[in-house]
Scaffold this active site. Structure first.
Site, PDB file in Angstrom:
ATOM      1  CG  HIS A 115      -6.837  -0.244  -1.317  1.00 42.44           C
ATOM      2  ND1 HIS A 115      -7.054  -0.896  -0.128  1.00 42.44           N
ATOM      3  CD2 HIS A 115      -7.768  -0.767  -2.179  1.00 42.44           C
ATOM      4  CE1 HIS A 115      -8.062  -1.750  -0.243  1.00 42.44           C
ATOM      5  NE2 HIS A 115      -8.517  -1.690  -1.473  1.00 42.44           N
ATOM      6  CG  HIS A 172      -4.506  -0.300   4.126  1.00 38.52           C
ATOM      7  ND1 HIS A 172      -3.625  -0.919   3.271  1.00 38.52           N
ATOM      8  CD2 HIS A 172      -5.639  -0.078   3.395  1.00 38.52           C
ATOM      9  CE1 HIS A 172      -4.187  -1.080   2.087  1.00 38.52           C
ATOM     10  NE2 HIS A 172      -5.405  -0.571   2.126  1.00 38.52           N
ATOM     11  CB  CYS A 191      -0.970  -0.005   1.180  1.00 33.98           C
ATOM     12  SG  CYS A 191      -0.206  -0.010   2.821  1.00 33.98           S
TER      13      CYS A 191
END
Length: 213
Positions: free
Chosen positions: A154, A142, A94
Protein backbone atom coordinates in the site's frame (compact mmCIF):
# COMPACT_ATOMS: atom_id res chain seq x y z
CA UNK A 1 -24.65 -6.34 -14.83
CA UNK A 2 -21.16 -4.96 -15.44
CA UNK A 3 -18.37 -6.95 -17.05
CA UNK A 4 -16.55 -7.38 -13.75
CA UNK A 5 -19.73 -8.76 -12.15
CA UNK A 6 -20.12 -11.14 -15.08
CA UNK A 7 -16.55 -12.33 -14.61
CA UNK A 8 -17.31 -12.93 -10.97
CA UNK A 9 -20.05 -15.33 -12.00
CA UNK A 10 -17.84 -17.35 -14.32
CA UNK A 11 -16.03 -19.24 -11.56
CA UNK A 12 -19.34 -20.24 -9.98
CA UNK A 13 -20.78 -21.46 -13.27
CA UNK A 14 -17.62 -23.36 -14.16
CA UNK A 15 -17.82 -25.18 -10.82
CA UNK A 16 -21.38 -26.17 -11.64
CA UNK A 17 -20.24 -27.51 -15.00
CA UNK A 18 -17.66 -29.64 -13.23
CA UNK A 19 -20.38 -31.21 -11.10
CA UNK A 20 -22.58 -31.73 -14.12
CA UNK A 21 -19.82 -33.55 -15.97
CA UNK A 22 -19.77 -36.19 -13.26
CA UNK A 23 -23.52 -36.52 -12.82
CA UNK A 24 -24.85 -36.21 -16.37
CA UNK A 25 -23.86 -37.16 -19.88
CA UNK A 26 -21.46 -35.09 -21.96
CA UNK A 27 -24.42 -33.98 -24.07
CA UNK A 28 -26.24 -32.57 -21.04
CA UNK A 29 -23.12 -30.73 -19.90
CA UNK A 30 -22.64 -29.27 -23.38
CA UNK A 31 -26.26 -28.13 -23.46
CA UNK A 32 -25.76 -26.41 -20.11
CA UNK A 33 -22.62 -24.70 -21.42
CA UNK A 34 -24.51 -23.51 -24.48
CA UNK A 35 -27.12 -21.95 -22.23
CA UNK A 36 -24.34 -20.23 -20.27
CA UNK A 37 -22.82 -18.90 -23.50
CA UNK A 38 -26.15 -17.45 -24.54
CA UNK A 39 -26.65 -15.87 -21.12
CA UNK A 40 -23.16 -14.34 -21.13
CA UNK A 41 -23.71 -12.95 -24.61
CA UNK A 42 -26.83 -11.18 -23.33
CA UNK A 43 -24.65 -9.09 -21.01
CA UNK A 44 -23.27 -7.25 -24.02
CA UNK A 45 -25.76 -4.41 -23.78
CA UNK A 46 -25.39 -3.85 -20.05
CA UNK A 47 -21.76 -2.84 -19.69
CA UNK A 48 -22.50 0.73 -18.58
CA UNK A 49 -22.42 2.09 -15.08
CA UNK A 50 -24.08 -0.06 -12.46
CA UNK A 51 -27.14 0.89 -10.45
CA UNK A 52 -24.87 2.18 -7.68
CA UNK A 53 -23.54 4.86 -10.02
CA UNK A 54 -20.00 3.48 -9.67
CA UNK A 55 -18.06 3.23 -12.97
CA UNK A 56 -17.60 -0.47 -13.77
CA UNK A 57 -14.20 -2.13 -13.77
CA UNK A 58 -13.48 -3.52 -17.21
CA UNK A 59 -11.01 -6.19 -18.27
CA UNK A 60 -9.34 -5.76 -21.65
CA UNK A 61 -8.26 -9.40 -21.87
CA UNK A 62 -10.49 -11.55 -19.62
CA UNK A 63 -8.76 -14.52 -18.07
CA UNK A 64 -5.24 -13.30 -18.88
CA UNK A 65 -4.37 -11.65 -15.55
CA UNK A 66 -4.09 -13.44 -12.21
CA UNK A 67 -3.86 -12.29 -8.61
CA UNK A 68 -0.15 -13.10 -8.70
CA UNK A 69 0.20 -10.72 -11.64
CA UNK A 70 -1.44 -7.99 -9.58
CA UNK A 71 1.10 -8.47 -6.79
CA UNK A 72 4.01 -8.48 -9.25
CA UNK A 73 2.72 -5.27 -10.81
CA UNK A 74 2.37 -3.63 -7.39
CA UNK A 75 5.91 -4.63 -6.40
CA UNK A 76 7.26 -2.52 -9.28
CA UNK A 77 6.16 0.57 -7.36
CA UNK A 78 7.75 -0.25 -4.01
CA UNK A 79 9.66 2.81 -2.85
CA UNK A 80 7.56 5.32 -4.80
CA UNK A 81 6.79 8.27 -2.51
CA UNK A 82 3.28 8.91 -1.25
CA UNK A 83 1.73 11.91 -2.99
CA UNK A 84 -1.90 12.81 -2.36
CA UNK A 85 -3.74 12.56 -5.68
CA UNK A 86 -0.72 10.96 -7.37
CA UNK A 87 -1.14 8.03 -9.70
CA UNK A 88 2.19 7.31 -11.37
CA UNK A 89 5.78 6.37 -10.58
CA UNK A 90 6.65 9.93 -9.54
CA UNK A 91 4.27 9.66 -6.59
CA UNK A 92 0.91 8.12 -5.73
CA UNK A 93 -1.67 7.74 -3.03
CA UNK A 94 -3.36 4.50 -1.97
CA UNK A 95 -6.12 4.49 -4.57
CA UNK A 96 -3.78 5.83 -7.25
CA UNK A 97 -1.54 2.82 -6.65
CA UNK A 98 -4.47 0.43 -7.03
CA UNK A 99 -5.67 2.08 -10.22
CA UNK A 100 -2.15 2.08 -11.73
CA UNK A 101 -1.42 -1.54 -10.80
CA UNK A 102 -4.63 -2.82 -12.38
CA UNK A 103 -4.25 -0.53 -15.40
CA UNK A 104 -0.84 -2.10 -16.04
CA UNK A 105 -2.72 -5.40 -16.50
CA UNK A 106 -5.36 -3.93 -18.80
CA UNK A 107 -8.00 -3.67 -16.07
CA UNK A 108 -9.77 -0.34 -15.61
CA UNK A 109 -10.99 0.40 -12.08
CA UNK A 110 -12.44 3.57 -10.53
CA UNK A 111 -9.96 6.20 -9.34
CA UNK A 112 -11.16 6.66 -5.76
CA UNK A 113 -11.49 4.25 -2.86
CA UNK A 114 -15.24 4.96 -2.77
CA UNK A 115 -15.54 3.35 -6.19
CA UNK A 116 -12.85 0.70 -5.83
CA UNK A 117 -14.51 -0.72 -2.72
CA UNK A 118 -17.64 -1.62 -4.70
CA UNK A 119 -16.14 -3.53 -7.63
CA UNK A 120 -15.60 -7.27 -7.94
CA UNK A 121 -17.01 -9.69 -5.39
CA UNK A 122 -16.92 -9.61 -1.59
CA UNK A 123 -14.46 -11.83 0.30
CA UNK A 124 -15.68 -12.90 3.73
CA UNK A 125 -12.54 -12.47 5.83
CA UNK A 126 -8.81 -11.79 5.78
CA UNK A 127 -8.20 -15.52 6.15
CA UNK A 128 -9.95 -16.05 2.81
CA UNK A 129 -8.07 -13.30 0.97
CA UNK A 130 -6.02 -14.22 -2.10
CA UNK A 131 -3.14 -12.35 -3.75
CA UNK A 132 -4.48 -9.40 -5.70
CA UNK A 133 -7.56 -8.84 -3.53
CA UNK A 134 -8.26 -5.30 -2.35
CA UNK A 135 -8.60 -4.55 1.38
CA UNK A 136 -10.44 -1.40 2.44
CA UNK A 137 -10.00 0.07 5.94
CA UNK A 138 -10.57 3.30 7.83
CA UNK A 139 -14.24 3.62 6.97
CA UNK A 140 -13.44 3.62 3.26
CA UNK A 141 -10.47 5.99 3.55
CA UNK A 142 -7.64 3.57 2.77
CA UNK A 143 -7.12 0.68 0.36
CA UNK A 144 -4.39 -1.96 0.21
CA UNK A 145 -3.47 -4.85 -2.09
CA UNK A 146 -3.23 -8.26 -0.46
CA UNK A 147 0.11 -9.83 -1.43
CA UNK A 148 -0.34 -13.27 0.13
CA UNK A 149 1.28 -14.79 3.22
CA UNK A 150 -0.49 -12.23 5.43
CA UNK A 151 1.27 -9.30 3.78
CA UNK A 152 -0.07 -6.22 1.98
CA UNK A 153 1.22 -3.57 -0.41
CA UNK A 154 0.00 0.00 0.00
CA UNK A 155 0.83 3.68 -0.19
CA UNK A 156 0.45 4.62 3.51
CA UNK A 157 0.56 8.41 3.98
CA UNK A 158 2.61 11.57 3.46
CA UNK A 159 6.28 11.02 4.21
CA UNK A 160 6.15 7.30 3.49
CA UNK A 161 6.63 5.25 0.33
CA UNK A 162 4.77 2.39 -1.29
CA UNK A 163 5.59 -0.52 1.00
CA UNK A 164 5.22 -4.28 1.43
CA UNK A 165 4.35 -4.90 5.09
CA UNK A 166 2.72 -7.46 7.33
CA UNK A 167 -1.08 -7.23 7.33
CA UNK A 168 -1.55 -5.13 10.45
CA UNK A 169 -5.35 -5.10 10.36
CA UNK A 170 -7.89 -7.57 11.71
CA UNK A 171 -11.32 -8.37 10.31
CA UNK A 172 -12.76 -5.85 12.76
CA UNK A 173 -10.70 -3.11 11.08
CA UNK A 174 -11.71 -4.06 7.53
CA UNK A 175 -14.66 -2.44 5.77
CA UNK A 176 -14.60 -4.81 2.81
CA UNK A 177 -12.31 -7.12 0.85
CA UNK A 178 -12.91 -7.14 -2.90
CA UNK A 179 -11.83 -9.79 -5.41
CA UNK A 180 -11.51 -8.10 -8.80
CA UNK A 181 -9.97 -11.07 -10.63
CA UNK A 182 -11.95 -14.32 -10.18
CA UNK A 183 -9.99 -17.31 -8.98
CA UNK A 184 -9.39 -19.99 -11.68
CA UNK A 185 -11.69 -23.00 -11.53
CA UNK A 186 -10.77 -26.66 -12.07
CA UNK A 187 -13.84 -26.91 -14.27
CA UNK A 188 -11.99 -25.02 -17.00
CA UNK A 189 -10.03 -28.19 -17.80
CA UNK A 190 -12.44 -30.84 -16.53
CA UNK A 191 -14.27 -31.70 -19.73
CA UNK A 192 -12.54 -34.61 -21.56
CA UNK A 193 -13.98 -33.58 -24.90
CA UNK A 194 -13.38 -29.89 -24.33
CA UNK A 195 -16.95 -29.06 -25.32
CA UNK A 196 -17.96 -27.00 -22.30
CA UNK A 197 -14.55 -25.31 -22.08
CA UNK A 198 -14.68 -24.38 -25.77
CA UNK A 199 -18.14 -22.88 -25.40
CA UNK A 200 -17.09 -20.85 -22.36
CA UNK A 201 -14.00 -19.59 -24.21
CA UNK A 202 -16.10 -18.65 -27.22
CA UNK A 203 -18.60 -16.81 -25.05
CA UNK A 204 -15.84 -14.92 -23.27
CA UNK A 205 -14.18 -13.97 -26.54
CA UNK A 206 -17.50 -12.71 -27.90
CA UNK A 207 -18.18 -10.75 -24.73
CA UNK A 208 -14.70 -9.17 -24.71
CA UNK A 209 -14.72 -8.12 -28.36
CA UNK A 210 -18.34 -7.30 -28.97
CA UNK A 211 -20.02 -6.95 -25.60
CA UNK A 212 -18.22 -3.84 -24.33
CA UNK A 213 -19.66 -0.83 -26.05
Amino acid sequence: MTMIEAMGRIGEIQSSLLQLSGAKSATAATDTSAAFAASLASFGGTSGASGTGVPPATIANPGAATGTDVVASAQKYLGVPYVFGGEDASGMDCSGLVQRVYADLGIDVPRLVSGQMKIGTEVGSLAQAKPGDLIVTGGGEHILIYAGNNRVIHAPYEGRTVSLVDAYMTDADIDTIRRVIPQPSAAASASPGGGSTDLISAALASFATGGAR
